[in-house]
Design an enzyme around this catalytic site. Structure first.
Site, PDB file in Angstrom:
ATOM      1  N   SER A   1       0.849  -1.184   0.000  1.00  0.00           N
ATOM      2  CA  SER A   1       0.000   0.000   0.000  1.00  0.00           C
ATOM      3  C   SER A   1       0.886   1.236   0.000  1.00  0.00           C
ATOM      4  CB  SER A   1      -0.903  -0.003   1.233  1.00  0.00           C
ATOM      5  OG  SER A   1      -0.124   0.303   2.369  1.00  0.00           O
ATOM      6  N   LYS A   2       0.224   2.391  -0.029  1.00  0.00           N
ATOM      7  CA  LYS A   2       0.966   3.654  -0.153  1.00  0.00           C
ATOM      8  C   LYS A   2       2.012   3.844   0.949  1.00  0.00           C
ATOM      9  CE  LYS A   2      -1.571   6.221  -3.370  1.00  0.00           C
ATOM     10  NZ  LYS A   2      -3.024   6.205  -3.420  1.00  0.00           N
ATOM     11  N   ARG A   3       1.763   3.235   2.116  1.00  0.00           N
ATOM     12  CA  ARG A   3       2.766   3.456   3.171  1.00  0.00           C
ATOM     13  C   ARG A   3       4.080   2.768   2.843  1.00  0.00           C
ATOM     14  NH1 ARG A   3       1.966  -1.224   6.744  1.00  0.00           N
ATOM     15  NH2 ARG A   3       0.266  -2.221   5.639  1.00  0.00           N
TER      16      ARG A   3
END
Ligand code: GLU
Length: 504
Positions: A261-263
């Site tokens: 994911s974006k993290r």
């Protein structure tokens, strides 16, 4: 084991749905298909799967093709290229009646049926199943209706979907080329929709019809599709068609083994392009997510990857998307570029509004920039506007802002630093030749004379010249900044300290 379990040329496809910005995981799938096709001397086909009209996102198809082009994944058949099975966009194929005809084949041979259950009935059914704590799903209500009953339903205006008749007994078995035999109990599946009432096929029907018609030999797709494959295998049987070889690729996880994911970094492939990563880096990096050449080689050209590729080198275990490794690899690829090419990439980044400070006039001097490239080569990881402006800004600025506290090195005070800097300025003004080696020799002699350690004097000089504690090699920097400007910076740093000294 041979790469081809089916005779004839390898034909693979990348079949994206235009439902959002192309994800790195999807492009990894595209890339491995492309590499396999190129390795085997086969064909790589792109097919747009846009039958789920509700999930369509405007512009997504264009972005997908842009991402493929940026990575250099050229397609032999597909949008913009055409081919013997055109059109390669499913909504256009629907217009040709391909999917309705196929659904009719399954109705005619008893593997599918029309279902006229209304959405209200299906909702009530689900509610009842939930209340009874049973799994929700279709109860085959229309499965055994007679032809007359169906016709009567339709004449009342009820619209029909087509459902696949899941066998009530037996076992569905298929061989995943990467994972081995997979077996499935079909009674766990309900009769699923293959053609919707608006005439659009579902993914299950559409991709099978197309894979068959386009003579796809191998389906390399992400592991998330493996649970749908039993349905597909049953449909192949229903049609009496030979299924392709299935290869379900590893899923991508972040370094914490959580869903990517974006993290963990950008998930949209083109964001990496926009952040200054090179296409060659992404190509190399994505190829190694779930595939390995069987040796320790990590940095490989496209040609090497294509040459070394084999389905046996694929790994079913989850692949870790490690941004730190990607940055490292990009640095490796940046360093491979000729100085002029790198300067050509750095210039627009520095000239961008979020690059060098606004007071620095544009365009910047390209030759001067090219002379600076060797000084920052080693430290470059990505061509990020702010980062490169930070790394190179002091070479272009007329004046820099030095923090007096940073000038004073361990074991020194303001007075000793100011006086050392004054002596250093005199050396800069007089050194002949004004070249890195000669300067280093003069400054080492100055250290001895002032009884300073090189780290002390050089540290102060670095801050005085660049306003930074970490900067390119000191004497090269001094030469690149020029004699006059260097002397001026060192003198004003000394003055800063003297002023601070008087103030205290
Ligand atoms: N259209 C599907 C997707 O978006 C393709 C799945 C497959 O490769 O069969 O991923």
């Amino acid at each position: 084991m041979s790469d081809k379990s089916t005779p004839g040329p390898v034909r693979v496809r990348y079949a994206p749905s235009p439902t959002g910005d192309p994800h790195v995981g999807n492009l990894r799938t595209a890339l491995l298909n492309w590499v396999f096709a190129r390795h085997a001397g086969g064909q790589f086909i792109v097919r747009i799967e846009d039958t789920d009209r509700e999930r369509m996102v405007d512009g997504a198809e264009g972005r997908i093709l842009e991402a493929l082009e940026w990575l250099g994944l050229d397609w032999d058949e597909g949008p913009g290229v055409g081919g013997p099975h055109a059109p390669y966009v499913q909504s256009e194929r629907k217009e040709l009646g391909k999917y309705a005809d196929a659904a009719q084949i399954l109705i005619d041979n008893g593997h599918a049926y029309e279902c006229t259950c209304t959405p209200e009935r299906l909702e009530q059914l689900r509610e009842r199943q939930r209340a009874e704590k049973k799994p929700t799903g279709y109860d085959s209500y229309c499965r055994n209706k007679s032809h007359e009953e169906r016709e009567a339903d339709k004449s009342q205006g009820l619209s029909a979907v087509v459902r696949f008749k899941v066998p009530l007994e037996g076992e569905v078995v298929f061989n995943d080329r990467l994972r081995g035999p997979v077996s499935f109990d079909p009674s766990l599946l309900q009769d699923f929709v293959i053609l919707k009432s608006d005439g659009f096929p579902t993914y299950h029907l559409a991709h099978i019809v197309d894979d068959h018609e386009m003579e796809i030999t191998h389906v390399l797709r992400s592991e998330e599709w493996i649970s749908s494959t039993p349905r597909h295998v049953m449909m192949y049987e229903g049609f009496g068609w030979e299924p392709p070889v299935f290869v379900h690729l590893s899923i991508l996880l972040g370094p914490d083994r959580g869903k990517l994911s974006k993290r963990h970094g950008a998930t949209a492939l083109l964001d990496y392009r926009d952040q200054g990563y090179l296409a060659d880096t992404l190509f190399n990096f994505l190829a190694l997510l779930g595939w390995s050449p069987g040796d320790d080689d990590e940095v490989m050209s496209r040609a090497e990857i294509v040459e070394k590729f084999s389905l046996d080198g694929l790994n079913a275990a989850p692949s870790i998307f490690d941004l730190t490794k990607l940055q490292w690899m990009n640095g490796v690829y940046l360093r491979k570029l000729p100085v002029d090419a790198l300067a050509g990439m750095l210039a627009p980044a520095l000239e961008a509004p979020d690059g060098l400070p606004a007071e620095i006039s544009r365009p910047i001097d390209r030759d001067y920039l090219a002379s600076l490239v060797p000084l920052v080569h080693e430290r470059l990881k990505v061509i990020d506007h702010e980062e490169v402006a930070d790394m190179l800004g002091f070479f272009f600025q007329a004046e820099i802002e030095v923090d007096p506290a940073e000038l004073v090195q361990k074991g020194m005070d303001e007075a000793t630093t100011a006086s050392a800097l004054k002596s250093a300025a005199a050396v800069i003004e007089s050194a002949e030749p004004y070249e890195p080696d000669a300067l280093e020799e003069r400054f080492r002699a100055l250290c001895a004379e002032l009884e300073l350690k090189p780290g002390q004097l050089f540290g102060a000089l670095r801050v005085a010249l660049t306003a930074r504690r970490v900067a390119p090699p000191l004497f090269d920097t001094m030469v690149a900044i020029g004699r006059e400007r260097s002397a001026e910076r060192v003198r004003s740093a000394a003055a800063l300290l003297s002023a601070a000294g008087t103030r205290d």
